[in-house]
Design an enzyme around this catalytic site. Sequence first.
Site, short mmCIF file in Angstrom:
data_model
loop_
_atom_site.label_atom_id
_atom_site.label_comp_id
_atom_site.label_asym_id
_atom_site.label_seq_id
_atom_site.Cartn_x
_atom_site.Cartn_y
_atom_site.Cartn_z
N GLU A 276 -0.52 -9.35 -0.63
CA GLU A 276 -1.94 -9.62 -0.36
C GLU A 276 -2.76 -9.58 -1.65
O GLU A 276 -3.69 -10.37 -1.82
CB GLU A 276 -2.46 -8.62 0.67
CG GLU A 276 -1.83 -8.86 2.05
CD GLU A 276 -2.03 -7.70 3.01
OE1 GLU A 276 -1.73 -6.55 2.64
OE2 GLU A 276 -2.49 -7.94 4.14
N ALA B 68 0.86 -1.18 0.00
CA ALA B 68 0.00 0.00 0.00
C ALA B 68 0.90 1.23 0.00
O ALA B 68 2.05 1.18 0.45
CB ALA B 68 -0.89 -0.01 1.23
N GLY C 60 0.63 -5.02 0.93
CA GLY C 60 -0.56 -5.10 0.08
C GLY C 60 -0.27 -5.75 -1.27
O GLY C 60 -1.18 -6.31 -1.90
N GLU D 45 4.75 -5.05 7.05
CA GLU D 45 4.02 -3.96 7.72
C GLU D 45 4.47 -3.76 9.15
O GLU D 45 4.44 -2.66 9.68
CB GLU D 45 2.51 -4.24 7.70
CG GLU D 45 1.86 -4.19 6.33
CD GLU D 45 1.80 -5.53 5.62
OE1 GLU D 45 2.61 -6.43 5.95
OE2 GLU D 45 0.96 -5.69 4.73
N1 CAA Z 1 4.68 3.23 -0.64
C1 CAA Z 1 5.10 4.39 -1.16
N2 CAA Z 1 6.29 4.52 -1.77
C2 CAA Z 1 7.08 3.43 -1.87
C3 CAA Z 1 6.69 2.19 -1.35
C4 CAA Z 1 5.41 2.10 -0.71
N3 CAA Z 1 4.93 0.96 -0.22
N4 CAA Z 1 7.68 1.30 -1.57
C5 CAA Z 1 8.64 1.96 -2.23
N5 CAA Z 1 8.28 3.25 -2.41
C6 CAA Z 1 9.07 4.31 -3.07
C7 CAA Z 1 10.23 4.78 -2.22
O1 CAA Z 1 9.79 5.73 -1.26
C8 CAA Z 1 11.14 5.35 -3.26
O2 CAA Z 1 10.68 6.62 -3.64
P1 CAA Z 1 11.75 7.84 -3.84
O3 CAA Z 1 12.58 7.39 -5.02
O4 CAA Z 1 10.89 9.01 -4.12
O5 CAA Z 1 12.54 7.91 -2.57
C9 CAA Z 1 10.93 4.42 -4.45
O6 CAA Z 1 9.67 3.77 -4.23
C10 CAA Z 1 12.00 3.36 -4.58
O7 CAA Z 1 12.08 2.67 -3.34
P2 CAA Z 1 13.48 2.40 -2.57
O8 CAA Z 1 14.45 3.50 -2.85
O9 CAA Z 1 13.15 2.13 -1.14
O10 CAA Z 1 13.96 1.08 -3.33
P3 CAA Z 1 14.90 -0.07 -2.76
O11 CAA Z 1 15.19 -0.95 -3.93
O12 CAA Z 1 16.03 0.49 -1.99
O13 CAA Z 1 14.00 -0.89 -1.70
C11 CAA Z 1 11.98 -2.00 -0.97
C12 CAA Z 1 12.90 -1.62 -2.16
C13 CAA Z 1 12.68 -3.00 -0.07
C14 CAA Z 1 10.74 -2.65 -1.58
C15 CAA Z 1 11.61 -0.72 -0.17
O14 CAA Z 1 11.16 0.26 -1.07
C16 CAA Z 1 10.54 -0.94 0.86
O15 CAA Z 1 10.81 -1.47 1.91
N6 CAA Z 1 9.29 -0.49 0.54
C17 CAA Z 1 8.19 -0.56 1.49
C18 CAA Z 1 7.66 -1.99 1.62
C19 CAA Z 1 6.56 -2.02 2.65
O16 CAA Z 1 6.77 -1.74 3.81
N7 CAA Z 1 5.34 -2.40 2.21
C20 CAA Z 1 4.16 -2.45 3.09
C21 CAA Z 1 3.37 -1.19 2.93
S1 CAA Z 1 2.05 -1.06 4.11
C22 CAA Z 1 0.82 -2.08 3.52
O17 CAA Z 1 0.92 -2.67 2.46
C23 CAA Z 1 -0.40 -2.19 4.41
C24 CAA Z 1 -1.41 -3.19 3.99
O18 CAA Z 1 -1.31 -4.37 4.29
C25 CAA Z 1 -2.61 -2.77 3.33
#
Ligand code: CAA
Length: 256
Positions: free
Chosen positions: A110, A64, A107, A130
């Site tokens: 999921e 998400a 998400g 998460e």
């Molecule tokens: N939401 C918004 N932006 C996101 C994102 C997310 N879930 N995941 C990545 N991005 C964005 C980053 O902020 C970054 O943007 P900028 O270039 O503007 O800084 C861009 O995508 C690239 O990401 P990274 O620089 O972090 O890329 P990476 O290769 O170093 O890492 C990753 C990749 C491990 C996937 C890392 O991006 C990460 O940990 N992302 C979040 C994953 C996460 O926590 N997902 C759960 C979300 S909450 C949810 O889903 C709730 C639910 O159950 C409904």
Amino acid sequence: MNEPVLVQTDGHIGIATLNRPDVLNALSVELMDKLIDHIEAFDRDPDIRVIIIAGSEKVFAAGADIADMSGATFLDMYDRNNLGRWMRIKMVRTPIIAAVSGFALGGGCELAMACDMIVASESAKFGQPEIKLGVMPGLGGTQRLTRAIGKQRAMEMILTGRFMSAKEAYEAGLVTSVASKEQFLAEALRLAGRIAEMPPIAVKLAKESVNKADELSLQEGLAYERTLFYSLFATEDQTEGMQAFIEKRKPEYRGK
Ligand code: CAA
């Protein structure tokens, strides 16, 4: 215009591709609403027999959109109920295949699990991270991952946020098959093509019956399955399928 979801068709297959590469296909509210609208439109289209949801080779979806949620209060989240709307995906009767390469997190994982099958590339990484954000899965992770891979492994993944490789996901029963990065989409299309050759009404009812296995007791599930089986004798495709077998020819299914 940057459309968050691109759609195309290939014969009887409808393909929806997530398209927010700059944020790793983060599932914004707009993306999720559009995706479900497109999938429901495919479901209503009598020519579409299978749906594929794909990301890119690099990422399926990293969860998400954290930016959408970071400043939200409980009441904001509760009132918007964006995740509740997403439950419409379970009303879709056409089989859905997730074609997953790269990250399928939160998400994103999921979403893949809400589909009926997952074809993964060898670079796929599944996870429910998460917990690292101070929350927990909200789109079905605690329920569907547990049903897919069992409590022991699901608990460990959800409480630590660890990612699972495609190989591990296959061995744990989370995914249908694993292909190379170059071939995963072609593999998903091949699987979709094989299903699209089958009688469409029987396919939809069989999908419904398999999904009921998560919800009903065995006795209820067996009775439900039996009724659906009998009901297929009201279709022309049943007559055609059995007649073709007897006449030793290929059946021609018309979805009637
Ligand atoms: N939401 C918004 N932006 C996101 C994102 C997310 N879930 N995941 C990545 N991005 C964005 C980053 O902020 C970054 O943007 P900028 O270039 O503007 O800084 C861009 O995508 C690239 O990401 P990274 O620089 O972090 O890329 P990476 O290769 O170093 O890492 C990753 C990749 C491990 C996937 C890392 O991006 C990460 O940990 N992302 C979040 C994953 C996460 O926590 N997902 C759960 C979300 S909450 C949810 O889903 C709730 C639910 O159950 C409904």
